[in-house]
Design an enzyme around this catalytic site. Sequence first.
Site, mmCIF file in Angstrom:
data_model
loop_
_atom_site.group_PDB
_atom_site.id
_atom_site.type_symbol
_atom_site.label_atom_id
_atom_site.label_comp_id
_atom_site.label_asym_id
_atom_site.label_seq_id
_atom_site.Cartn_x
_atom_site.Cartn_y
_atom_site.Cartn_z
ATOM 1 N N GLY A 92 50.372 37.674 37.491
ATOM 2 C CA GLY A 92 50.918 38.873 38.137
ATOM 3 C C GLY A 92 49.827 39.868 38.547
ATOM 4 O O GLY A 92 49.873 40.439 39.646
ATOM 5 N N LYS A 145 45.587 49.595 38.066
ATOM 6 C CA LYS A 145 46.811 48.853 37.715
ATOM 7 C C LYS A 145 47.559 49.578 36.594
ATOM 8 O O LYS A 145 46.938 50.160 35.718
ATOM 9 C CB LYS A 145 46.411 47.450 37.251
ATOM 10 N N SER A 169 50.045 35.223 33.429
ATOM 11 C CA SER A 169 51.155 34.924 34.345
ATOM 12 C C SER A 169 50.692 34.959 35.800
ATOM 13 O O SER A 169 51.410 34.496 36.691
ATOM 14 C CB SER A 169 52.263 35.965 34.148
ATOM 15 N N HIS A 209 38.070 39.379 25.268
ATOM 16 C CA HIS A 209 38.810 40.345 26.094
ATOM 17 C C HIS A 209 38.147 41.727 26.064
ATOM 18 O O HIS A 209 38.069 42.415 27.086
ATOM 19 C CB HIS A 209 40.248 40.402 25.601
ATOM 20 N N ARG A 267 43.923 39.834 22.932
ATOM 21 C CA ARG A 267 44.499 41.005 23.615
ATOM 22 C C ARG A 267 45.235 41.927 22.658
ATOM 23 O O ARG A 267 45.536 43.053 22.998
ATOM 24 C CB ARG A 267 45.416 40.526 24.753
ATOM 25 N N GLN A 268 45.511 41.452 21.441
ATOM 26 C CA GLN A 268 46.141 42.334 20.442
ATOM 27 C C GLN A 268 45.017 42.966 19.607
ATOM 28 O O GLN A 268 44.886 42.698 18.427
ATOM 29 C CB GLN A 268 47.089 41.539 19.567
HETATM 30 C C1 R5P Z 1 44.300 42.306 30.797
HETATM 31 O O1 R5P Z 1 43.767 43.368 30.559
HETATM 32 C C2 R5P Z 1 43.534 41.070 31.135
HETATM 33 O O2 R5P Z 1 42.196 41.345 31.448
HETATM 34 C C3 R5P Z 1 44.179 40.341 32.294
HETATM 35 O O3 R5P Z 1 44.128 41.170 33.433
HETATM 36 C C4 R5P Z 1 45.622 40.018 31.980
HETATM 37 O O4 R5P Z 1 45.715 39.349 30.762
HETATM 38 C C5 R5P Z 1 46.223 39.158 33.082
HETATM 39 O O5 R5P Z 1 47.566 38.944 32.785
HETATM 40 P P1 R5P Z 1 48.583 38.442 33.899
HETATM 41 O O6 R5P Z 1 47.938 37.269 34.612
HETATM 42 O O7 R5P Z 1 49.812 38.038 33.138
HETATM 43 O O8 R5P Z 1 48.858 39.577 34.819
#
Ligand code: R5P
Length: 310
Positions: free
Chosen positions: A223, A190, A221, A127, A93-94
Site C-alpha cells: 500500500g 505518509k 501489503s 526497521h 516494526r513492533q
Molecule cells: C514502515 O514504516 C515500513 O518502512 C514500510 O514502509 C511498511 O512496512 C510498508 O508496509 P506496506 O507495504 O503494508 O504499506
Amino acid sequence: MKLLSCTANTPLAESIADYLDLPLTERRIERFSDNEVFIRINENVRGEDVYVIQSTSYPANDTLMELLICLDALKRASAQRITAVIPYYGYARQDRKTDGRTPISAKLVANLIVAAGADRVLTMDLHAGQIQGFFDVPTDNLIAAPVIEEDIRRRYKLKQLMIVSPDVGGVVRARALANRLGVDLAIVDKRRPKAGVSEVMNIIGDVKGRNCILVDDICDSGGTLRGAAQALKDEGATGVAAYVTHGVFSKNAVQNFETSALDEIVACDTIKPRDEDLKSEKLRILTVAPLLGEAIRRIANKESVSKLFD
Ligand code: R5P
C-alpha cells in the site's frame, strides 16, 4: 566454522554456503503432529564457531520457533560460539509502545534469541537502527545499500534520477542512498490512519520530469509504495520504480503492483520469494548472499565488517 540453515530461506543459505565454499551442516527439522518443532544437528559441533541462517519471515512465529530451538540444540551440543544470521528480522516494526498497554515485541523477541543461545547476531536493514541495541550481544546490522546502488548505477542514467523516501521514517536510509549516488532526494509525507492503511498527504521536493526511485526497508501489503508511486506520477514524475530490502509481500502485494503506477519493484532475497510472485514481470530479485557471506567470513576471521560499507 560451521554454517547451518533452518527452513525459511534455503536458497539464500545455499548461496551463502557457495560464497564461503562451505557445505551446510546436516540437520533434521521436523514437526510433531501438534506442529511442535523438532531439530537434530547431525554433525559434531563441539567447540565450533557456528552460523545459523534463518529469517523470521512468514509464518513469523514458526520460523522464529525454529530459530530458537536450533540455537538451543547448538548450545546444548557445546558449540563454542553461535551467531544467529537473521537476514530479515520479523517483529522489528513492533519497536515501541504505540498505545497504552501494548508490548515492545521487537525487544521481547531479541531477548528470546539471546536467551536461546545466540552469542552474536548478524542481520540486515533493521526497521530502525536502534533495534540493534535490543540485543544484549554484539549485533551487526548490515545495509543492502551497496547492492542496490550497484544495480541502480547499472540500469539508470543518474542525471534525471531522484531517490524518494516513501515516508518520513525512511528518510535517513533514502538520504544515505541518494548521497552514495550523488542525486537529489524527495520525501513522501505518509499518514497511517490505522495499521495496514496508508495515505499520502504531500510530496516534499519537485519531482516533475524526474525518474523517481522509491527506497524502503520493507514492502508488506504494498500500500505504501502503490500510494507513493501514484502521487509521484500525479506530480509529473516520468517513471517510478521501487527498491526494498525485505519483500514481505502479503495480501497479493506483487499482483496488485501489476495495475499500479509502479514500473518495477526490486526486492533483495532476505525473504524467499514465492513462486507465484516470481511470475510477475514487475518483480525483480537482487541477491545479498555475497554480502552476508563476506560479513560471515569477516566475523569468523576477526576482520572489520564496517569496512564493507566504506
Ligand atoms: C514502515 O514504516 C515500513 O518502512 C514500510 O514502509 C511498511 O512496512 C510498508 O508496509 P506496506 O507495504 O503494508 O504499506
